[in-house]
Scaffold this motif. Structure first.
Motif, PDB file in Angstrom:
ATOM      1  N   ILE A  14       0.842  -1.208   0.000  1.00 23.51           N
ATOM      2  CA  ILE A  14       0.000   0.000   0.000  1.00 23.51           C
ATOM      3  C   ILE A  14       0.874   1.252   0.000  1.00 23.51           C
ATOM      4  O   ILE A  14       0.652   2.177  -0.782  1.00 23.51           O
ATOM      5  CB  ILE A  14      -0.947  -0.001   1.221  1.00 23.51           C
ATOM      6  N   GLU A  15       1.887   1.262   0.855  1.00 27.02           N
ATOM      7  CA  GLU A  15       2.754   2.437   0.970  1.00 27.02           C
ATOM      8  C   GLU A  15       3.490   2.715  -0.338  1.00 27.02           C
ATOM      9  O   GLU A  15       3.732   3.874  -0.684  1.00 27.02           O
ATOM     10  CB  GLU A  15       3.747   2.238   2.114  1.00 27.02           C
ATOM     11  N   LEU A  18       0.624   4.389  -3.267  1.00 26.70           N
ATOM     12  CA  LEU A  18      -0.379   5.379  -2.874  1.00 26.70           C
ATOM     13  C   LEU A  18      -0.822   6.274  -4.027  1.00 26.70           C
ATOM     14  O   LEU A  18      -1.873   6.911  -3.942  1.00 26.70           O
ATOM     15  CB  LEU A  18       0.133   6.218  -1.702  1.00 26.70           C
ATOM     16  N   VAL A  54      -6.050   3.703   3.912  1.00 20.53           N
ATOM     17  CA  VAL A  54      -5.489   4.064   2.605  1.00 20.53           C
ATOM     18  C   VAL A  54      -5.730   5.538   2.310  1.00 20.53           C
ATOM     19  O   VAL A  54      -4.825   6.271   1.906  1.00 20.53           O
ATOM     20  CB  VAL A  54      -6.082   3.185   1.488  1.00 20.53           C
ATOM     21  N   ARG A  57      -3.566   7.858   4.407  1.00 21.39           N
ATOM     22  CA  ARG A  57      -2.173   7.882   3.963  1.00 21.39           C
ATOM     23  C   ARG A  57      -2.032   8.671   2.668  1.00 21.39           C
ATOM     24  O   ARG A  57      -1.053   9.409   2.488  1.00 21.39           O
ATOM     25  CB  ARG A  57      -1.651   6.453   3.761  1.00 21.39           C
ATOM     26  N   GLN A  58      -2.979   8.547   1.760  1.00 23.31           N
ATOM     27  CA  GLN A  58      -2.929   9.340   0.533  1.00 23.31           C
ATOM     28  C   GLN A  58      -3.036  10.832   0.849  1.00 23.31           C
ATOM     29  O   GLN A  58      -2.323  11.651   0.252  1.00 23.31           O
ATOM     30  CB  GLN A  58      -4.047   8.910  -0.410  1.00 23.31           C
ATOM     31  N   LYS A  61       0.334  11.981   2.297  1.00 21.61           N
ATOM     32  CA  LYS A  61       1.343  12.186   1.256  1.00 21.61           C
ATOM     33  C   LYS A  61       1.044  13.427   0.426  1.00 21.61           C
ATOM     34  O   LYS A  61       1.956  14.136  -0.006  1.00 21.61           O
ATOM     35  CB  LYS A  61       1.413  10.950   0.351  1.00 21.61           C
ATOM     36  N   TYR A  80      -3.026  11.535  -6.228  1.00 21.95           N
ATOM     37  CA  TYR A  80      -3.428  10.661  -5.130  1.00 21.95           C
ATOM     38  C   TYR A  80      -4.864  10.159  -5.278  1.00 21.95           C
ATOM     39  O   TYR A  80      -5.532   9.860  -4.294  1.00 21.95           O
ATOM     40  CB  TYR A  80      -3.182  11.358  -3.791  1.00 21.95           C
TER      41      TYR A  80
END
Length: 301
Positions: A14-15, A18, A54, A57-58, A61, A80
């Motif tokens: 996942i990381e 993204l 998810v 985290r997007q 970022k 993203y």
């Protein structure tokens, strides 16, 4: 144990993805399990819902891209995987409490709202102390370089090692303490570009008569979050990333304007033309707290 390994591998995937479509269907397909089974496993192992993790985290970022690049907000929302700039703005405001435009323009960088990546190993955060520094000046070899978000960590590592080497070549023996300073600024273009400034040097009293060969840099007075590092030189940049991606958000700190400071403790008896394999260093980030009445410790330089 098998579920743990599956989710641990999935978190890494996942990381790394993204900027790709990461709907529940996509993540379930990667895991090899049904949506229902995946969500149940993910919740059991991490305590969080896969979809909301998810998205958070997007958004985290995207916040970094807003602060460190001049990309348009529309480009960042597309990158993203948001359907529109409007949907991105709504989601961003829900997580960070302000619009992307205001977040980008803010003088200070509030780490609250950034969601650290989940790491399943029982990793403790580096200990932190808070120190008040008076303004001081160093005389340093310096450089300014360009990078992108993808090459940022590598570029900082290369710059640091290059200028360390130049300082060693000029001096051969170094005082007990030397200082590094660095700062990153968005590039002037609307693409993914940063300008990295780095300098490494020493105090005036620790220099020989050729101090005029160096650039004079003022380190600002103020509060700093201080983190100690003892380890391999090659792993130092990963440590710094952990501070920014995990420690600052977890501690709820606000990064104020100014340069990060590296305070290295050197072996004064060491005479070598090569970089040390291991370094002992304090890494200081200029911060202010939401509540600055309580400091863990304080010192004056």
């Amino acid at each position: 144990m098998r579920q743990y390994k599956i989710i641990d591998s999935l978190l890494v995937w996942i990381e790394d993805n993204l900027t790709q479509p990461l709907s529940i269907d996509h993540v379930a397909e990667k895991s090899g399990y049904s949506k229902w089974h995946l969500q149940r496993m993910f919740k059991q192992v991490t305590g969080e819902n896969v979809g909301s993790y998810v998205r958070s985290r997007q958004l985290s970022k995207s916040a970094i891209a807003l602060r460190l690049t001049s990309r348009s907000i529309l480009d960042i929302s597309d990158m993203y995987q948001f359907d529109s700039q409007q949907s991105f703005t709504r989601a961003f405001k829900n997580q960070f409490g302000e619009t992307p435009a205001r977040y980008r323009r803010a003088e200070d960088w509030d780490a609250q709202g950034i969601k650290p990546p989940i790491v399943l190993e029982d990793e403790k955060l580096p200990p932190v102390s808070f120190v008040e520094l008076d303004e001081f000046r160093i005389y340093a070899v310096t450089g300014k370089y360009h990078s992108t978000l993808d090459t940022y960590s590598h570029s900082r590592r290369v710059i640091r090692e290059k200028l360390w080497q130049e300082l060693i070549d000029r001096n051969r023996t170094l005082p007990g303490i030397i200082y590094g300073v660095d700062k990153v600024m968005p590039g002037l273009s609307t693409y993914d570009e940063q300008i990295l400034f780095y300098g490494i040097g020493m105090l005036r009293e620790d220099m020989d008569a050729s101090y005029d060969r160096y650039d004079e840099i003022a380190v600002e007075k103020g509060l700093y979050a201080q983190f100690g590092y003892y380890g391999k030189c090659s792993e130092f940049q990963d440590f710094i990333l952990k501070l920014y991606h995990t420690s600052l958000p977890t501690l709820g700190l606000i990064r104020r304007r100014g340069m990060d400071v590296e305070r290295y403790y050197t072996d004064q008896n060491r005479k070598s033309s090569e970089l040390p394999d291991m370094i002992f260093c304090d890494y200081l980030i200029p911060v202010r707290q939401h509540d600055q009445e309580t400091f863990i410790s304080s010192e004056q330089i």
